[in-house]
Scaffold this motif. Structure first.
Motif, PDB file in Angstrom:
ATOM      1  N   ILE A  88      76.260   8.394  52.265  1.00  0.00           N
ATOM      2  CA  ILE A  88      75.296   8.534  53.352  1.00  0.00           C
ATOM      3  C   ILE A  88      73.890   8.630  52.759  1.00  0.00           C
ATOM      4  N   LYS A 100      78.473  12.610  60.424  1.00  0.00           N
ATOM      5  CA  LYS A 100      78.935  11.465  59.642  1.00  0.00           C
ATOM      6  C   LYS A 100      79.961  11.889  58.591  1.00  0.00           C
ATOM      7  N   VAL A 103      74.597   3.971  55.853  1.00  0.00           N
ATOM      8  CA  VAL A 103      75.896   4.447  55.362  1.00  0.00           C
ATOM      9  C   VAL A 103      76.593   3.288  54.677  1.00  0.00           C
TER      10      VAL A 103
END
Length: 257
Positions: A106, A132, A97
Motif C-alpha cells: 500500500i 485496505k 496498491v
C-alpha cells in the motif's frame, strides 16, 4: 522477492548504479519493485521522465510514492497550488496498491506542500489504510510504503523531527490489522527496527520499520554506499550495497522478520 529502492534522486543519479539494478532484475526472480520516494532531485520534468524510463526498463510491476524532493522547492506558486502535478503526469495517483504473489503493498503519500522535510498523516489516511490492510488476502505479507521513517536513531541526520505526524496512532491501528512492515527512505541509511518495541504498542507481532539507503544518487550520507533492500516470501529482509570495484550490488546483511 520484492525489490525495495529509495531516494533515486534523478538529476543526481549514477549511471553505473542504474545499470547494476537493471542487471539485478534480469538475473533474479523479482516479483515487483517499490520506490519509497524522492524519485527526483528537484521535481523537474526531465528528472521524472528519466525516472519513468528507468522503471519501465526493469520490465516489472512497480509502485512508487512521492518524497519531499518530488514537489517544487523554489517555485512557490506551483508548490502551493499544484505540488504533485508533474508526479501525477508520470505516475498517476500518489497512493496506489500493488498485489503480487506474496506481497500486498500500500502506497501512502506523507508529503505536504507546507512542510519541507517532515512527514504528515491524516486520520482519514490512517483509517483508509487500515481498511485496505484488513481487506488484504490473509496469506500475503502486508506492507506500507511511505517516504519518511517512523523511527530514526539518535545519530541519523534528521533524527525524529521528520517522522510523520500521528505515527504512533497509525502503527497501533495498522498493527492490529496485521501489518508486517513499513518501507522507507529519506535518511539515505539502511536499518530495520521493531516498532512494536520502540513505541511499546503491545501488539501480538512485530511491525518493522525498514529503511533503505539511496539506490542511485551520489548524494550519500555519512559515506554509506548506494544500496537497496530485498524482501523475501519467508519474511527475510536482505540488504545489498553497491561494490564500486565489481560494479554490482552485493548482499551484505540479512534480517529475519
Amino acid at each position: 522477492m520484492l525489490l525495495h529502492l529509495s531516494d533515486l534522486h534523478f538529476g543526481t543519479h549514477k549511471e553505473n548504479c542504474i545499470t547494476a539494478i537493471q542487471k539485478f532484475c534480469r538475473e533474479n526472480k523479482v516479483e515487483a519493485v517499490v520506490v519509497s520516494g524522492d524519485l527526483t532531485q528537484r521535481a523537474r520534468f526531465k528528472e521524472f521522465f528519466h525516472c519513468k524510463l528507468f522503471l519501465e526498463s526493469l520490465n516489472l510491476p512497480y509502485l512508487v510514492v512521492p518524497g519531499n524532493h518530488d514537489i517544487p522547492l523554489y517555485h512557490v506558486w506551483r508548490r502551493m497550488f499544484s505540488p504533485f502535478v508533474r508526479y501525477q503526469n508520470f505516475f498517476g495517483k500518489p497512493e496506489e496498491v500493488l498485489e503480487t504473489q506474496n506481497f500486498y503493498i500500500i502506497g501512502v503519500n506523507s508529503i505536504h506542500r507546507r512542510h519541507h522535510t517532515k512527514g504528515r498523516l491524516s486520520k482519514e489516511q490512517i483509517n483508509d489504510i487500515a481498511q485496505k490492510i484488513e481487506q488484504a488476502p490473509k496469506n500475503k505479507i502486508k506492507l506500507v510504503v511511505i517516504h519518511q521513517p517512523f523511527y530514526a536513531s539518535a545519530d541519523a541526520k534528521h533524527d525524529m523531527k521528520d517522522c510523520p505526524t500521528l505515527a504512533k496512532t497509525a502503527l497501533q491501528i495498522w498493527g492490529q490489522h496485521g501489518l508486517f512492515g513499513l518501507l522507507h527512505g529519506h535518511l539515505h541509511q539502511n536499518a530495520v527496527y521493531d516498532l512494536n518495541k520502540i513505541y511499546d504498542l503491545a501488539l501480538d507481532a512485530p511491525v518493522y520499520d525498514i529503511h533503505a539507503g539511496t539506490s542511485t544518487s551520489y548524494r550519500l550520507h555519512d559515506q554509506e554506499p548506494n544500496s537497496f533492500n530485498v524482501l523475501f516470501a519467508d519474511k527475510k529482509i536482505s540488504h545489498f550495497e553497491f561494490n564500486e570495484d565489481l560494479q554490482e550490488f552485493e548482499q551484505k546483511e540479512i534480517f529475519f522478520g
